[in-house]
Motif scaffolding. Structure first.
Motif, mmCIF file in Angstrom:
data_model
loop_
_atom_site.group_PDB
_atom_site.id
_atom_site.type_symbol
_atom_site.label_atom_id
_atom_site.label_comp_id
_atom_site.label_asym_id
_atom_site.label_seq_id
_atom_site.Cartn_x
_atom_site.Cartn_y
_atom_site.Cartn_z
ATOM 1 N N SER A 163 0.813 -1.221 0.000
ATOM 2 C CA SER A 163 0.000 0.000 0.000
ATOM 3 C C SER A 163 0.842 1.264 0.000
ATOM 4 O O SER A 163 0.281 2.372 0.001
ATOM 5 C CB SER A 163 -0.922 0.013 1.231
ATOM 6 N N PHE A 164 2.186 1.108 0.017
ATOM 7 C CA PHE A 164 3.065 2.269 0.147
ATOM 8 C C PHE A 164 4.099 2.304 -0.977
ATOM 9 O O PHE A 164 4.474 1.273 -1.538
ATOM 10 C CB PHE A 164 3.778 2.235 1.502
ATOM 11 N N ASP A 165 4.580 3.518 -1.256
ATOM 12 C CA ASP A 165 5.628 3.695 -2.262
ATOM 13 C C ASP A 165 7.006 3.377 -1.693
ATOM 14 O O ASP A 165 7.927 3.057 -2.452
ATOM 15 C CB ASP A 165 5.614 5.128 -2.790
ATOM 16 N N ALA A 166 7.153 3.490 -0.384
ATOM 17 C CA ALA A 166 8.413 3.155 0.273
ATOM 18 C C ALA A 166 8.154 2.847 1.737
ATOM 19 O O ALA A 166 7.155 3.296 2.314
ATOM 20 C CB ALA A 166 9.429 4.294 0.154
ATOM 21 N N VAL A 167 9.062 2.077 2.312
ATOM 22 C CA VAL A 167 9.026 1.746 3.735
ATOM 23 C C VAL A 167 10.345 2.185 4.340
ATOM 24 O O VAL A 167 11.413 1.955 3.753
ATOM 25 C CB VAL A 167 8.838 0.230 3.956
ATOM 26 N N ILE A 168 10.294 2.841 5.493
ATOM 27 C CA ILE A 168 11.513 3.241 6.188
ATOM 28 C C ILE A 168 11.638 2.400 7.452
ATOM 29 O O ILE A 168 10.760 2.430 8.321
ATOM 30 C CB ILE A 168 11.510 4.738 6.529
ATOM 31 N N ALA A 169 12.722 1.643 7.528
ATOM 32 C CA ALA A 169 12.992 0.794 8.689
ATOM 33 C C ALA A 169 13.871 1.540 9.676
ATOM 34 O O ALA A 169 14.674 2.406 9.284
ATOM 35 C CB ALA A 169 13.661 -0.503 8.262
ATOM 36 N N SER A 170 13.763 1.188 10.940
ATOM 37 C CA SER A 170 14.534 1.882 11.971
ATOM 38 C C SER A 170 15.989 1.437 12.008
ATOM 39 O O SER A 170 16.868 2.222 12.363
ATOM 40 C CB SER A 170 13.892 1.661 13.344
ATOM 41 N N TYR A 171 16.235 0.186 11.646
ATOM 42 C CA TYR A 171 17.616 -0.294 11.652
ATOM 43 C C TYR A 171 17.816 -1.325 10.546
ATOM 44 O O TYR A 171 16.859 -1.803 9.924
ATOM 45 C CB TYR A 171 18.005 -0.864 13.023
ATOM 46 N N HIS A 172 19.064 -1.656 10.294
ATOM 47 C CA HIS A 172 19.498 -2.410 9.121
ATOM 48 C C HIS A 172 18.708 -3.701 8.882
ATOM 49 O O HIS A 172 18.027 -3.867 7.868
ATOM 50 C CB HIS A 172 21.000 -2.707 9.280
ATOM 51 N N ASP A 173 18.781 -4.644 9.813
ATOM 52 C CA ASP A 173 18.181 -5.944 9.564
ATOM 53 C C ASP A 173 16.657 -5.900 9.562
ATOM 54 O O ASP A 173 16.009 -6.729 8.921
ATOM 55 C CB ASP A 173 18.665 -6.972 10.595
#
Length: 346
Positions: free
Chosen positions: A259-269
């Motif tokens: 449902s999104f154009d991008a996802v931002i994760a809080s940390y690498h893994d």
């Protein structure tokens, strides 16, 4: 450069004892790839001839000593060094790391000077490249310094795009790095990249929580309530389509990412494990936030299969395609930004 002209793709050779040279050769054995761009490999003619012979390739290299003497329609090799190099497939070697850096630095200088249009980097070993002169966790951090930008690791594929708030930092330190300023900066970088690099006019972005279950109202940590949530509310109040924080454990399994154009994760893994599970072999590591385009495959040196001729070049080939596409999108974005009426009339 006119749009119909071939994009000049600079390629840093990476770790010579890994699979980088193999996947480069396999990529450009396909004549269709060569029709789309002009490749410039930063290594040496002697070294590339060794790999050609080892992999029994029919590829022909065009050796040059000056990047300004490239030939379109050929696989160019810039002689960054002249001496023969001993290749020992699968071995971590400090000396080989030095050649990887020589190649990277020469390619980066050519990118800065405009001699190449984009940079695609073959995999390096982050350990054997370290020295008093080169002390960076990887390509992304080095390029941010060399190109005077604020970079962001952006993993992209047709199915999914994942950016990171923190990348190459120990997990125990990740939450300490996440501040309001960092969140604002990274989301702004992703938003700009989605617009200019991927032609998405009104990006919709999801942000993953720092703690399990977004902290469960402070039961499993309070960083989401005290830092992440209020910052996202500020960003959203400015008219941005930014949502979260979402609990990461169910976000991908439920296909919520679609449902999104991008996802931002809080940390690498947190971001890269699901990305590589969903898109491995088709994904690309793109360094967003710079005024130059750099991509790489979504894998490492793969020492365990180096020299065996079994490496899959799909991700490297996709890195080439993605770099070209982003470069073209930026040309269009910059063109229509100067005259938005042209965009509206299309």
């Amino acid at each position: 450069m006119k749009k119909e002209e071939k994009v000049i793709v600079g390629i840093s050779i990476g770790d010579l004892n890994g699979i980088g040279p193999e996947i480069i050769i396999k990529t450009y054995e396909d004549p269709r790839v060569l029709e789309l761009n002009t490749p410039v490999i930063f290594a040496s003619g002697k070294t590339m001839q060794f790999f050609k012979n080892h992999f029994k390739s029919k590829i022909n290299f065009f050796n040059i000593d000056d990047v300004n003497k490239i030939s379109h329609g050929k696989v160019n090799v810039v002689n960054v060094w002249q001496e023969p190099v001993k290749i020992e497939f699968g071995k971590e070697d400090k000396r080989i790391g030095e050649y990887a850096i020589k190649s990277l630095e020469a390619a980066t200088n050519a990118l800065k000077d405009g001699a190449i249009d984009v940079l695609v980097t073959a995999p390096i070993n982050k350990h054997n490249i370290q020295s008093d002169k080169f002390n960076f966790p990887g390509h992304t951090d080095y390029l941010a310094r060399a190109l005077n930008g604020k970079s962001l690791m952006f993993m992209v594929s047709d199915e999914l795009r994942v950016g990171l708030l923190t990348d190459h930092v120990p997990l125990k330190d990740a939450s300490n790095h996440i501040t309001e300023d960092l969140i604002q900066e990274k989301i702004a970088t992703v938003t700009k990249s989605l617009k200019q690099d991927f032609n998405i006019r009104r990006p919709k972005i999801a942000v993953l929580a720092i703690n399990p279950h977004a902290g469960d109202n402070g039961v499993i940590g309070n960083e989401d309530d005290t830092i992440l949530k209020p910052t996202l509310e500020k960003i959203k109040a400015d008219g941005n389509l930014v949502y979260g924080p979402y609990s990461a454990d169910s976000f991908f399994g439920s296909n919520n990412y679609e449902s999104f154009d991008a996802v931002i994760a809080s940390y690498h893994d947190q971001g890269l494990i699901p990305f590589k599970t969903i898109a491995f072999g088709k994904g690309v590591n793109f360094t967003a936030g710079l005024d130059k385009v750099r991509t790489s495959p979504d894998h490492g040196t793969a020492y365990e299969i180096a020299g065996k001729g079994t490496a899959d070049e799909s991700s490297f080939k996709q890195a080439i395609y993605t770099a070209i596409k982003i470069y073209r999108n930026r040309q269009d974005f910059n063109h229509y930004s100067k005259d938005p009426l042209k965009k509206a009339s299309k």
